[in-house]
Design an enzyme around this catalytic site. Structure first.
Site, PDB file in Angstrom:
ATOM      1  N   ARG A  79       0.808  -1.215   0.000  1.00  0.00           N
ATOM      2  CA  ARG A  79       0.000   0.000   0.000  1.00  0.00           C
ATOM      3  C   ARG A  79       0.844   1.270   0.000  1.00  0.00           C
ATOM      4  O   ARG A  79       0.645   2.170  -0.821  1.00  0.00           O
ATOM      5  CB  ARG A  79      -0.904   0.051   1.251  1.00  0.00           C
ATOM      6  CG  ARG A  79      -2.164  -0.720   1.162  1.00  0.00           C
ATOM      7  CD  ARG A  79      -2.505  -1.304   2.521  1.00  0.00           C
ATOM      8  NE  ARG A  79      -1.504  -2.318   2.833  1.00  0.00           N
ATOM      9  CZ  ARG A  79      -1.628  -3.580   2.449  1.00  0.00           C
ATOM     10  NH1 ARG A  79      -2.712  -3.991   1.882  1.00  0.00           N
ATOM     11  NH2 ARG A  79      -0.666  -4.465   2.680  1.00  0.00           N
ATOM     12  N   THR A  80       1.778   1.380   0.952  1.00  0.00           N
ATOM     13  CA  THR A  80       2.520   2.632   1.138  1.00  0.00           C
ATOM     14  C   THR A  80       3.337   2.956  -0.105  1.00  0.00           C
ATOM     15  O   THR A  80       3.355   4.082  -0.590  1.00  0.00           O
ATOM     16  CB  THR A  80       3.446   2.509   2.370  1.00  0.00           C
ATOM     17  OG1 THR A  80       2.667   1.997   3.456  1.00  0.00           O
ATOM     18  CG2 THR A  80       4.035   3.839   2.752  1.00  0.00           C
ATOM     19  N   LYS A  90      25.936  -6.016  -1.257  1.00  0.00           N
ATOM     20  CA  LYS A  90      27.401  -6.078  -1.363  1.00  0.00           C
ATOM     21  C   LYS A  90      28.074  -5.311  -0.229  1.00  0.00           C
ATOM     22  O   LYS A  90      29.278  -5.056  -0.259  1.00  0.00           O
ATOM     23  CB  LYS A  90      27.854  -5.495  -2.706  1.00  0.00           C
ATOM     24  CG  LYS A  90      27.256  -6.196  -3.918  1.00  0.00           C
ATOM     25  CD  LYS A  90      27.658  -5.470  -5.198  1.00  0.00           C
ATOM     26  CE  LYS A  90      26.801  -5.903  -6.371  1.00  0.00           C
ATOM     27  NZ  LYS A  90      26.890  -4.978  -7.507  1.00  0.00           N
ATOM     28  N   ARG A 126      11.295   3.706   3.667  1.00  0.00           N
ATOM     29  CA  ARG A 126      10.872   2.708   4.670  1.00  0.00           C
ATOM     30  C   ARG A 126      12.104   1.915   5.052  1.00  0.00           C
ATOM     31  O   ARG A 126      12.864   1.470   4.186  1.00  0.00           O
ATOM     32  CB  ARG A 126       9.798   1.773   4.098  1.00  0.00           C
ATOM     33  CG  ARG A 126       9.515   0.609   5.041  1.00  0.00           C
ATOM     34  CD  ARG A 126       8.292  -0.160   4.703  1.00  0.00           C
ATOM     35  NE  ARG A 126       7.095   0.611   4.997  1.00  0.00           N
ATOM     36  CZ  ARG A 126       5.868   0.092   4.966  1.00  0.00           C
ATOM     37  NH1 ARG A 126       5.702  -1.187   4.665  1.00  0.00           N
ATOM     38  NH2 ARG A 126       4.813   0.835   5.233  1.00  0.00           N
ATOM     39  N   HIS A 169       4.952   5.617  11.620  1.00  0.00           N
ATOM     40  CA  HIS A 169       4.485   5.499  10.227  1.00  0.00           C
ATOM     41  C   HIS A 169       3.554   6.709  10.031  1.00  0.00           C
ATOM     42  O   HIS A 169       2.331   6.584  10.016  1.00  0.00           O
ATOM     43  CB  HIS A 169       3.741   4.169  10.056  1.00  0.00           C
ATOM     44  CG  HIS A 169       3.432   3.794   8.647  1.00  0.00           C
ATOM     45  ND1 HIS A 169       3.593   4.658   7.580  1.00  0.00           N
ATOM     46  CD2 HIS A 169       2.959   2.640   8.117  1.00  0.00           C
ATOM     47  CE1 HIS A 169       3.229   4.034   6.464  1.00  0.00           C
ATOM     48  NE2 HIS A 169       2.843   2.812   6.762  1.00  0.00           N
TER      49      HIS A 169
HETATM   50  N1   CP Z   1      -0.292  -0.059   5.872  1.00  0.00           N
HETATM   51  C1   CP Z   1       0.926  -0.330   5.365  1.00  0.00           C
HETATM   52  O1   CP Z   1       1.939   0.271   5.722  1.00  0.00           O
HETATM   53  O2   CP Z   1       0.911  -1.316   4.420  1.00  0.00           O
HETATM   54  P1   CP Z   1       2.190  -1.773   3.572  1.00  0.00           P
HETATM   55  O3   CP Z   1       3.137  -2.452   4.525  1.00  0.00           O
HETATM   56  O4   CP Z   1       1.652  -2.710   2.514  1.00  0.00           O
HETATM   57  O5   CP Z   1       2.820  -0.542   2.981  1.00  0.00           O
END
Ligand code: CP
Length: 313
Positions: free
Chosen positions: A58-59, A86, A108, A136
Site C-alpha cells: 500500500r505505502t 554487497k 521505509r 508510520h
Molecule cells: N499499511 C501499510 O503500511 O501497508 P504496507 O506495509 O503494505 O505498505
C-alpha cells in the site's frame, strides 16, 4: 501557510496546525484525483526517490501514485535488488542516489530512527514511510483524515486501537495524531503486547475487547506482527481470535454502530473476519484511497520548502 517541519519524520515532530494544513491540502487533492484528468503539474521540476528497505504494498504504491499525480519524476529503489547486498552503507546508498539530483527521499527502513538519522546527513527532504516499530506518520495522517471524513471531526471522538501495540509503528503514530487532534484514545489487546508505560502517552489500557468496543466510536484493528516477534506473546492464534478478533456477531451485540479501520495487510479471520472487513462499517478501502490524497499533500507541502528559484506552479 507552510509546515513547521522541514521533513516528515514522525507525527511527534509536527503540530496540530501542520496536521490541519495537510488535511486541507488533501481535501483539494482528493477533488483533483476524482477528476477525469487526475494530474496537476505542481512538481514537474522535482525528483523523488522511493527507498524501500522493507516490504510494502500500500505505502509504496500510494506514494508512487501521489508523486505521479503531482507530475514529479520518480525513481524506485528496492533493497533486495540493490548493492546493499554487497555491503554498501545507508549513507553511501543515499548519497549516490542524491548525486543524481534527487530533491526528496521517501524511505521505509527496518531500523527505528533511520529517517531522523538520514535527515541529519543528507541534503534532501525526507519522508518516513515506516521505520521499524517506531513511526508510520503518513499512515496516521490518512487514518485520522478518514475518521474526519466519516465522522466530521476527530476532536472528541473515542478511538480504540486493538491488537499488537508493542510492535506497531501505526499505533504510535496514530496515538500522537489522535491526541494532537483532540480524540480520546484507548488501547486494547493482550497485556504482553502492550508497551510498558503506554499510559504516559495519554492513553488508557482496556483489556476487554467487548468493553472497548462498547466505549468507542472507532476501532482501529492492528495486524499481529509475527515477523517482529522472536518469542510467543500469547498462547495460540485460536485464543487470540477468541479474545481480540472482531466478528459480525460481536459487532451486532454492541449498542451502537461503530466504524472499523485496519491499516492492512489484513490477516482475514484473525484480527477481523472477512464479512466484517468487507462490510459498510469498515472504511479500510477509504483509508487506502485517502492515502493518495494525503501523501500528495505531504509531498506538495514539503516541496514548497525546497528552494526552487521560481516557486510552485
Ligand atoms: N499499511 C501499510 O503500511 O501497508 P504496507 O506495509 O503494505 O505498505
Amino acid at each position: 501557510m507552510e509546515l513547521s517541519a522541514d521533513h516528515l519524520l514522525g507525527i511527534k515532530y509536527i503540530t496540530e496546525d501542520d496536521i490541519q494544513l495537510i488535511f486541507e491540502t488533501a481535501d483539494h487533492f482528493k477533488e483533483v484525483i476524482n477528476r477525469p484528468i487526475k494530474k496537476v503539474p505542481s512538481l514537474r521540476d522535482i525528483t523523488i526517490a522511493n527507498l524501500f528497505f522493507e516490504n510494502s504494498t500500500r505505502t509504496r504504491l500510494s506514494f508512487e501514485l501521489a508523486e505521479k499525480r503531482l507530475s514529479a519524476d520518480v525513481i524506485n529503489f528496492s533493497a533486495s535488488s540493490s548493492s546493499l547486498q554487497k555491503g554498501e552503507t545507508l549513507i553511501d546508498t543515499v548519497n549516490n542516489i542524491l548525486s543524481m539530483k534527487v530533491d526528496m527521499v521517501i524511505m521505509r527502513h527496518p531500523n527505528p530512527g533511520a529517517g531522523v538519522f538520514l535527515s541529519k546527513h543528507v541534503d534532501a527532504k525526507i519522508i518516513n514511510a515506516g521505520d521499524g516499530a517506531h513511526e508510520h506518520p503518513t499512515q496516521a495522517l490518512l487514518d485520522t483524515y478518514s475518521i474526519r471524513e466519516r465522522l466530521g471531526d476527530v476532536a472528541g471522538k473515542k478511538v480504540v486501537i486493538v491488537g499488537d501495540i508493542l510492535h506497531s509503528r501505526v499505533a504510535l503514530s496514530n496515538i500522537f495524531a489522535l491526541k494532537k487532534l483532540g480524540a480520546e484514545v484507548k488501547v486494547c489487546g493482550p497485556k504482553t503486547l502492550m508497551p510498558k508505560h503506554i499510559e504516559s502517552l495519554g492513553v488508557s489500557y482496556e483489556p476487554s475487547l467487548v468493553k472497548a468496543l462498547n466505549w468507542c466510536d472507532v476501532a482501529n484493528m492492528l495486524r499481529v506482527q509475527n515477523e517482529r516477534m522472536d518469542v510467543s506473546y500469547f498462547p495460540s492464534t485460536r485464543e487470540y481470535i477468541q479474545q481480540y478478533g472482531v466478528n459480525k456477531q460481536l459487532l451486532n451485540s454492541l449498542d451502537k454502530e461503530i466504524v472499523l479501520m485496519h491499516p492492512g495487510p489484513i490477516n482475514r479471520g484473525v484480527e477481523i473476519t472477512s464479512d466484517v472487513a468487507d462490510s459498510k462499517q469498515a472504511i479500510i478501502l477509504d483509508q487506502v484511497q485517502n492515502g493518495v490524497a494525503v501523501r500528495m499533500a505531504v509531498i506538495y507541502l514539503l516541496a514548497a520548502k525546497i528552494n526552487r528559484g521560481e516557486g510552485l506552479q
